[in-house]
Design a protein around this motif. Structure first.
Motif, PDB file in Angstrom:
ATOM      1  N   VAL A  13       0.845  -1.185   0.000  1.00  0.00           N
ATOM      2  CA  VAL A  13       0.000   0.000   0.000  1.00  0.00           C
ATOM      3  C   VAL A  13       0.883   1.239   0.000  1.00  0.00           C
ATOM      4  O   VAL A  13       1.646   1.460   0.955  1.00  0.00           O
ATOM      5  CB  VAL A  13      -0.934   0.009   1.228  1.00  0.00           C
ATOM      6  N   THR A  15       0.236   4.355   0.367  1.00  0.00           N
ATOM      7  CA  THR A  15      -0.065   5.405   1.342  1.00  0.00           C
ATOM      8  C   THR A  15       0.446   5.081   2.739  1.00  0.00           C
ATOM      9  O   THR A  15       0.667   5.977   3.549  1.00  0.00           O
ATOM     10  CB  THR A  15      -1.581   5.653   1.409  1.00  0.00           C
ATOM     11  N   THR A  16       0.645   3.804   3.040  1.00  0.00           N
ATOM     12  CA  THR A  16       1.131   3.409   4.372  1.00  0.00           C
ATOM     13  C   THR A  16       2.565   2.902   4.348  1.00  0.00           C
ATOM     14  O   THR A  16       3.218   2.839   5.396  1.00  0.00           O
ATOM     15  CB  THR A  16       0.245   2.303   4.963  1.00  0.00           C
ATOM     16  N   GLY A  17       3.055   2.507   3.163  1.00  0.00           N
ATOM     17  CA  GLY A  17       4.401   1.951   3.070  1.00  0.00           C
ATOM     18  C   GLY A  17       4.505   0.535   3.613  1.00  0.00           C
ATOM     19  O   GLY A  17       5.588   0.077   3.947  1.00  0.00           O
ATOM     20  N   ILE A  18       3.383  -0.187   3.682  1.00  0.00           N
ATOM     21  CA  ILE A  18       3.335  -1.531   4.260  1.00  0.00           C
ATOM     22  C   ILE A  18       2.941  -2.536   3.186  1.00  0.00           C
ATOM     23  O   ILE A  18       2.092  -2.253   2.336  1.00  0.00           O
ATOM     24  CB  ILE A  18       2.326  -1.577   5.431  1.00  0.00           C
ATOM     25  N   CYS A  20       1.617  -6.694   2.554  1.00  0.00           N
ATOM     26  CA  CYS A  20       0.908  -7.783   3.243  1.00  0.00           C
ATOM     27  C   CYS A  20       0.941  -9.043   2.389  1.00  0.00           C
ATOM     28  O   CYS A  20       1.073  -8.994   1.169  1.00  0.00           O
ATOM     29  CB  CYS A  20      -0.560  -7.404   3.491  1.00  0.00           C
ATOM     30  N   ALA A  26      -6.406  -6.419   5.922  1.00  0.00           N
ATOM     31  CA  ALA A  26      -6.373  -5.011   5.525  1.00  0.00           C
ATOM     32  C   ALA A  26      -7.135  -4.821   4.210  1.00  0.00           C
ATOM     33  O   ALA A  26      -7.064  -5.653   3.300  1.00  0.00           O
ATOM     34  CB  ALA A  26      -4.935  -4.550   5.380  1.00  0.00           C
ATOM     35  N   PRO A  28      -7.184  -1.910   1.683  1.00  0.00           N
ATOM     36  CA  PRO A  28      -6.829  -0.613   1.102  1.00  0.00           C
ATOM     37  C   PRO A  28      -7.582  -0.363  -0.204  1.00  0.00           C
ATOM     38  O   PRO A  28      -8.122  -1.295  -0.823  1.00  0.00           O
ATOM     39  CB  PRO A  28      -5.330  -0.760   0.851  1.00  0.00           C
ATOM     40  N   ASN A  32      -4.346   2.381  -4.561  1.00  0.00           N
ATOM     41  CA  ASN A  32      -3.176   2.592  -3.709  1.00  0.00           C
ATOM     42  C   ASN A  32      -2.318   1.334  -3.549  1.00  0.00           C
ATOM     43  O   ASN A  32      -1.372   1.331  -2.762  1.00  0.00           O
ATOM     44  CB  ASN A  32      -3.610   3.069  -2.316  1.00  0.00           C
ATOM     45  N   CYS A  50       3.882  -6.012   7.126  1.00  0.00           N
ATOM     46  CA  CYS A  50       2.701  -5.768   7.955  1.00  0.00           C
ATOM     47  C   CYS A  50       2.873  -6.437   9.319  1.00  0.00           C
ATOM     48  O   CYS A  50       3.312  -7.594   9.403  1.00  0.00           O
ATOM     49  CB  CYS A  50       1.474  -6.316   7.246  1.00  0.00           C
TER      50      CYS A  50
END
Length: 435
Positions: A13, A15-18, A20, A26, A28, A32, A50
């Motif tokens: 993602v 926007t979060t830099g994570i 999974c 999650a 998203p 994104n 994550c």
């Protein structure tokens, strides 16, 4: 007919830099999300794992659609060629320049060889920090790091925290307690048929070296002159349990990787063949079959050539005598595990016939059982007097060459039919010979 093959993907993602693993809760926005086939590629792009789904705890095989040369390079990395080596040395083993090697990796995997090696070491170390009570220093060297400084630096790069901080974050259920040895999880992508795998191993267990009882596989292993014992059995959830009794923990990562390869958990499920009109019904009936691997390349090759003219029972008896006469005794174990499998040098001077010829060719370098392409391996094996081409195919299949299809099966399946299973013909062969 067009086929859609199963591919593992990781979702990152922006926007979060994570990133999974598949199945994470999650949700998203689609615009994104970037996808990666390897966790290492997501990390190389700047994403971190994550904390909810913890991607480092699950199996993540390399997609077999990558060129064979890339797959062989990945296997060499898994075996530790970059623990204290360079990309240039890896390229030399594969007869290519480091620049071309990096370009192939970026094009097909989205990551350089060094980045893949660092990610694998870091992920394995994180599992040890979670699951074991090994000291931080022991974890570092067990995971293939050359120094504590390197270990701390790379763990911070991948997980944004120092090893001691990561251990403090582990969940209570992660820790594995063992009465003896070190207990570890071997994760796999379901479905996985342990009963089929352990039956296969039991039918071919080399007396004195391997045994199966109560659905647990056990074997002796040699480590730089020392000896150890591995035990593999079913666990809770999508894991097998590995118990390792070793003289030291340095390089444990490669012991675990070889054990995973032996029982097929490093490979993907066969759902990519579900649409095939011939194999589809077989996959539906036994969806968890995996291609059996090998602990020792020479061991599998000797087993295969011995089986050319003998039944499974006779082959086991012959190998048992060979081990008793030529193998290194390992005192203090059970009556079923007594020896290490002999080395090529010992067999070249102590055995006879085709086994002696094969061992001599391996000992002097005329046959290299690991690291090369399937074409090179098959060509080398068939120079050994008496070694049949079909036997060479089966050896290559057990050594992890994913697109090998034994010639004996072409009597049952036309070549043009097997061609549609590329590059997964080893999986197809496993299903055709299991039924």
């Amino acid at each position: 007919m067009a086929y859609t093959w199963h591919v593992t993907t990781y979702s990152a993602v922006v926007t979060t830099g994570i990133y999974c693993r598949p199945g994470c809760g999650a949700k998203p926005l689609a615009e994104n999300v970037r996808t990666f086939e390897l966790a290492a590629a997501a990390e190389a792009a700047g994403f971190r794992a994550c904390l909810r789904c913890r991607p480092y705890r699950v199996a993540g095989p390399v997609d077999a659609r990558a060129p064979e040369l890339v797959c062989r390079a990945v296997q060499l990395i898994i075996d530790g060629v970059l623990d204290d080596g360079t990309e240039a040395a890896l390229g030399e083993r594969l007869a290519m320049s480091p620049r071309h090697l990096r370009r192939l990796f970026r094009d097909h995997l989205g990551v350089t060889p060094d980045q893949l090696a660092r990610s694998r070491r870091a992920h394995f170390a994180r599992r040890l920090l979670d699951d074991s009570d090994l000291t931080v220093a022991d974890v570092a060297f067990a995971s293939g790091f050359g120094s504590l400084r390197q270990f701390n630096r790379e763990m911070r790069e991948v997980f944004r925290a120092a090893p001691r901080e990561l251990r403090d974050r582990r969940r209570r259920a992660d820790r594995l307690a063992a009465d003896g040895g070190l207990l570890m999880r071997l994760p796999y992508q379901p479905p996985y048929d342990w009963d089929a795998m352990v039956d296969h191993l039991a039918a071919r267990a080399v007396p004195g070296v391997e045994s199966v009882s109560d659905r647990v596989y056990r074997r002796t292993i040699g480590l730089d002159g020392g000896a150890g014992v591995l035990e593999i059995g079913p666990g809770e959830g999508d894991v097998l349990m590995l118990r390792a009794h070793l003289p030291y923990w340095e390089g444990l990562i490669h012991v675990v990787e070889r054990a995973a390869r032996l029982v097929g958990v490093a490979s993907e499920p066969a759902d990519r063949l579900l649409r095939d009109p011939l194999l589809g019904p077989l996959v539906v009936a036994r969806p968890g079959l995996r291609v059996p691997g090998a602990w020792g390349a020479l061991e599998i090759a000797v087993q295969a050539v011995t089986a050319q003219d003998h039944s499974l029972k006779e082959t086991r008896a012959q190998l048992g005598r060979l081990v008793k006469e030529c193998g290194q005794p390992v005192p203090g174990l059970t009556d079923r595990l007594t020896h290490l499998f002999p080395s090529a040098e010992v067999l070249a001077s102590s055995s006879t016939g085709i086994v002696q010829s094969l061992a001599a060719a391996v000992a002097d370098g005329r046959v290299s059982l690991e690291g090369g392409s399937s074409e090179v391996l098959l060509a080398q094996l068939t120079t050994v007097p008496g070694l049949m081409p079909d036997t060479a195919d089966w050896i290559a299949l057990r050594l992890g060459h994913q697109d090998v299809f034994p010639r004996s099966l072409h009597a049952e399946v036309a070549a043009e039919v097997s061609d549609r299973w590329r590059p997964h013909r080893a999986v197809a062969a496993t299903y055709l010979t299991t039924y």
